[in-house]
Design a protein around this motif. Structure first.
Motif, PDB file in Angstrom:
ATOM      1  N   LEU A  15       4.496   1.368  11.814  1.00 20.86           N
ATOM      2  CA  LEU A  15       4.063   0.374  10.837  1.00 20.86           C
ATOM      3  C   LEU A  15       2.574   0.484  10.558  1.00 20.86           C
ATOM      4  O   LEU A  15       2.126   0.422   9.410  1.00 20.86           O
ATOM      5  N   LYS A  16       1.775   0.677  11.614  1.00 20.99           N
ATOM      6  CA  LYS A  16       0.323   0.740  11.456  1.00 20.99           C
ATOM      7  C   LYS A  16      -0.124   2.009  10.753  1.00 20.99           C
ATOM      8  O   LYS A  16      -1.151   2.019  10.062  1.00 20.99           O
ATOM      9  N   GLN A  17       0.625   3.095  10.926  1.00 22.67           N
ATOM     10  CA  GLN A  17       0.245   4.364  10.313  1.00 22.67           C
ATOM     11  C   GLN A  17       0.732   4.499   8.870  1.00 22.67           C
ATOM     12  O   GLN A  17       0.273   5.379   8.150  1.00 22.67           O
ATOM     13  N   ALA A  18       1.648   3.637   8.466  1.00 24.62           N
ATOM     14  CA  ALA A  18       2.206   3.747   7.116  1.00 24.62           C
ATOM     15  C   ALA A  18       1.145   3.387   6.074  1.00 24.62           C
ATOM     16  O   ALA A  18       0.368   2.455   6.265  1.00 24.62           O
ATOM     17  N   PRO A  19       1.112   4.104   4.953  1.00 27.01           N
ATOM     18  CA  PRO A  19       0.166   3.756   3.887  1.00 27.01           C
ATOM     19  C   PRO A  19       0.605   2.483   3.176  1.00 27.01           C
ATOM     20  O   PRO A  19       1.805   2.214   3.043  1.00 27.01           O
ATOM     21  N   LYS A  20      -0.361   1.711   2.733  1.00 25.90           N
ATOM     22  CA  LYS A  20      -0.040   0.515   1.955  1.00 25.90           C
ATOM     23  C   LYS A  20       0.414   0.942   0.565  1.00 25.90           C
ATOM     24  O   LYS A  20      -0.240   1.724  -0.115  1.00 25.90           O
ATOM     25  N   LEU A  21       1.564   0.428   0.156  1.00 20.42           N
ATOM     26  CA  LEU A  21       2.143   0.802  -1.130  1.00 20.42           C
ATOM     27  C   LEU A  21       1.712  -0.192  -2.196  1.00 20.42           C
ATOM     28  O   LEU A  21       2.043  -1.371  -2.125  1.00 20.42           O
ATOM     29  N   ASP A  22       0.962   0.276  -3.178  1.00 22.70           N
ATOM     30  CA  ASP A  22       0.502  -0.578  -4.268  1.00 22.70           C
ATOM     31  C   ASP A  22       1.165  -0.112  -5.559  1.00 22.70           C
ATOM     32  O   ASP A  22       0.757   0.879  -6.168  1.00 22.70           O
ATOM     33  N   LEU A  23       2.193  -0.848  -5.984  1.00 18.99           N
ATOM     34  CA  LEU A  23       2.934  -0.444  -7.174  1.00 18.99           C
ATOM     35  C   LEU A  23       2.162  -0.703  -8.460  1.00 18.99           C
ATOM     36  O   LEU A  23       2.616  -0.307  -9.541  1.00 18.99           O
TER      37      LEU A  23
END
Length: 316
Positions: A15-23
């Motif tokens: 979870l911490k390594q996942a990139p933040k998804l900005d649609l």
């Protein structure tokens, strides 16, 4: 209690390594993101074909055992996820190969058109065309027409549920089993979990803000009208006559409550259904490149469900 403390410790690093998804960002830029590469299986043959869709040619991928043990195998028609706006069949190569090896089946995966360029009903009509093609090609594909399952995850799960409704209402093709995993079912976003799992609580997981934007892009002009259950299967009033169903979802998934409602209404309609809720798990925790024990457990549950649903009967 913070939401990080509610996430299973074994999943917290992911979870911490996942990139933040900005649609709100460039969709093509987001689509260019590649998941971790996986080794291909030497036991699986992959073929890419073009078929005629409702408005254009569509790409499909066929996965089958290199060494077939029986003349005709069951089939799994797989629909990838991505919020109706992202994804391709290529991102699920590892999972489709996993199904071939574990279930000993043929997998057909459809590359349906994506929103916002192609809003509803493009995706579901493409999926229906691919299912019909699969059912029409049983001799060429060497599959058993009585043992065709449909399955998908997230938006692919929503399309699976919608496709079951559409096949029922259009009189076929016949579906033996459906497996809509943590499905994206309801555009209304009115459930407690759709509010609970938001950008503040889980910024790098699929959350309320992402979901609202994805539905807006998928529905397009249809959002102004009465939304069809073929777009949002959570709106379907009649779930009778649907195939036996298996699904699971994480407790920290915004789709939790709409999935629980769908499962309950399937049961009330007399549809055989098996459901698992995984505490401490967020959306997509079962990804094939995630080798945590809980993820393996979830994938094993899918395999067992498919094996049981598609096993050969005595009359065959």
């Amino acid at each position: 209690m913070s939401y990080e403390k509610r996430v299973l410790p074994e999943l917290l690093g992911i979870l911490k390594q996942a990139p933040k998804l900005d649609l709100n960002d460039d969709i093509e830029k987001i689509r260019s993101f590649k998941p971790p590469a996986l080794d291909t299986s030497p036991e699986v043959k992959i073929t890419t074909r073009s078929i005629q869709g409702p408005e254009s040619e569509l790409r499909i991928k066929i996965y089958e055992p290199v060494n077939r043990e029986t003349p005709k195998l069951p089939a799994v028609y797989w629909i990838h996820g991505g919020g109706y706006i992202l994804g391709t069949p290529d991102g699920d190569d590892g999972l489709c190969e996993f199904f071939v090896n574990e279930v000993h089946c043929v997998v057909v995966s459809i590359d349906y058109r994506l929103a916002p360029e192609h809003p509803y009903p493009a995706a579901i009509e493409d999926c229906y065309a691919g299912l019909k093609w699969t059912a029409d090609q049983v001799e060429e594909l060497q599959i058993d027409s009585s043992r065709i399952a449909i399955a998908g995850a997230s938006a692919g799960g929503g399309l699976t549920a919608a496709l079951s409704l559409m096949a029922r209402d259009r009189g076929g093709p016949q579906i033996a089993f459906q497996m809509p995993l943590y499905p994206m079912l309801d555009d209304r976003n009115e459930t407690p979990s759709s509010y609970e799992i938001n950008e503040q609580n889980l910024p790098t997981a699929w959350n309320r803000e992402n979901n609202l934007l994805a539905w807006k892009m998928y529905l397009g002009a249809a959002a102004a009208d009465a939304v069809s259950p073929y777009a949002a299967p959570g709106r379907a009033e009649d779930l009778s006559g649907l195939p036996p169903t298996y699904t699971f979802i994480g407790q920290l998934d915004p789709f939790r409550d709409e999935t629980i409602d769908y499962v309950a209404r399937l049961a009330q309609a007399g549809v055989p259904v098996e459901f698992h809720l995984y505490p401490g798990c967020f959306h997509g925790f079962d990804a094939i490149f995630n080798e945590q024990d809980i993820s393996k457990q979830a994938r094993s549950g899918c395999v067992n469900a498919l094996k049981n649903a598609l096993k050969q009967t005595n009359k065959e």
